[in-house]
Design an enzyme around this catalytic site. Structure first.
Site, PDB file in Angstrom:
ATOM      1  N   HIS A  21      22.314   3.030 -12.006  1.00  0.00           N
ATOM      2  CA  HIS A  21      20.987   2.796 -11.801  1.00  0.00           C
ATOM      3  C   HIS A  21      20.051   3.804 -11.117  1.00  0.00           C
ATOM      4  O   HIS A  21      19.219   4.010 -11.972  1.00  0.00           O
ATOM      5  CB  HIS A  21      21.144   1.842 -10.209  1.00  0.00           C
ATOM      6  CG  HIS A  21      19.706   1.599  -9.887  1.00  0.00           C
ATOM      7  ND1 HIS A  21      19.195   0.304 -10.096  1.00  0.00           N
ATOM      8  CD2 HIS A  21      19.025   2.083  -9.029  1.00  0.00           C
ATOM      9  CE1 HIS A  21      18.041   0.250  -9.627  1.00  0.00           C
ATOM     10  NE2 HIS A  21      17.818   1.307  -8.883  1.00  0.00           N
ATOM     11  N   GLU A  22      20.696   4.774 -10.540  1.00  0.00           N
ATOM     12  CA  GLU A  22      19.755   6.173 -10.279  1.00  0.00           C
ATOM     13  C   GLU A  22      19.684   6.896 -11.571  1.00  0.00           C
ATOM     14  O   GLU A  22      18.689   7.603 -11.813  1.00  0.00           O
ATOM     15  CB  GLU A  22      20.429   6.805  -9.045  1.00  0.00           C
ATOM     16  CG  GLU A  22      20.444   6.279  -7.819  1.00  0.00           C
ATOM     17  CD  GLU A  22      18.997   5.632  -7.406  1.00  0.00           C
ATOM     18  OE1 GLU A  22      17.970   6.284  -7.690  1.00  0.00           O
ATOM     19  OE2 GLU A  22      18.851   4.776  -6.727  1.00  0.00           O
ATOM     20  N   HIS A  25      16.731   5.627 -13.626  1.00  0.00           N
ATOM     21  CA  HIS A  25      15.310   6.322 -13.111  1.00  0.00           C
ATOM     22  C   HIS A  25      15.460   7.729 -13.639  1.00  0.00           C
ATOM     23  O   HIS A  25      14.232   8.072 -13.973  1.00  0.00           O
ATOM     24  CB  HIS A  25      15.293   6.242 -11.709  1.00  0.00           C
ATOM     25  CG  HIS A  25      15.225   4.953 -10.893  1.00  0.00           C
ATOM     26  ND1 HIS A  25      14.311   3.990 -11.368  1.00  0.00           N
ATOM     27  CD2 HIS A  25      15.976   4.103 -10.216  1.00  0.00           C
ATOM     28  CE1 HIS A  25      14.497   2.810 -10.881  1.00  0.00           C
ATOM     29  NE2 HIS A  25      15.468   3.022  -9.994  1.00  0.00           N
TER      30      HIS A  25
END
Length: 152
Positions: A21-22, A25
């Site tokens: 997820h990170e 980003h």
């Protein structure tokens, strides 16, 4: 022992999901020309940290329940509006950065689902082990190693 393995498996799965997820980003922010100051997995005191060649500080916290990507200019109170800050980018690029984390988690789940479909999941077959004499199964002429196909 199996409870410990289950808890460790859940923590490992959560860590993988958070990292993916990170990273979504982070990757999109870098592609949009935003300077990423920090990429962190976990909270609390850092267990490991390192400054990358591009200037991003990578760190792993001792509590693996989340993470964050700190970009230059992502704080509203900051007055920094350099060309490589988050606030200086157009709205569509900021939206891409925000949506990248959930989007990559969706892609991860899609590919895991496809892999499970291709590989298959082992299941337990309803095979009769033994039949006691004078039981309902013995009277129905069932024998050991028969597989139950359906229930009437």
């Amino acid at each position: 022992m199996s409870i410990l393995i289950g808890v460790l498996g859940a923590v490992l799965a959560l860590c993988i999901i958070v990292i993916i997820h990170e990273f979504g980003h982070y990757w999109v922010a870098r592609r949009c020309g935003i300077y990423v100051e920090q990429f962190a997995i976990g909270f609390g005191r850092p267990v490991y940290q390192r400054k990358m060649a591009n200037g991003t500080q990578f760190r792993i916290g001792w509590l693996p329940l989340g993470g964050f990507v700190k970009m230059r200019g992502d704080d509203i109170t900051e007055k920094s509006h350099t060309a490589d800050s988050y606030n200086a980018k157009p709205v569509w690029q900021r939206m891409l950065v925000v949506l990248a984390g959930p989007a990559i988690n969706f892609l991860l789940s899609f590919f895991i689902y496809i892999a499970l479909f291709i590989v298959g999941i082992p299941s337990v077959k309803p095979i009769i082990a033994n039949i006691p004499p004078n039981s309902i199964a013995a009277n129905a002429n069932l024998s050991a190693h028969d597989e139950i196909q359906q229930l009437a």
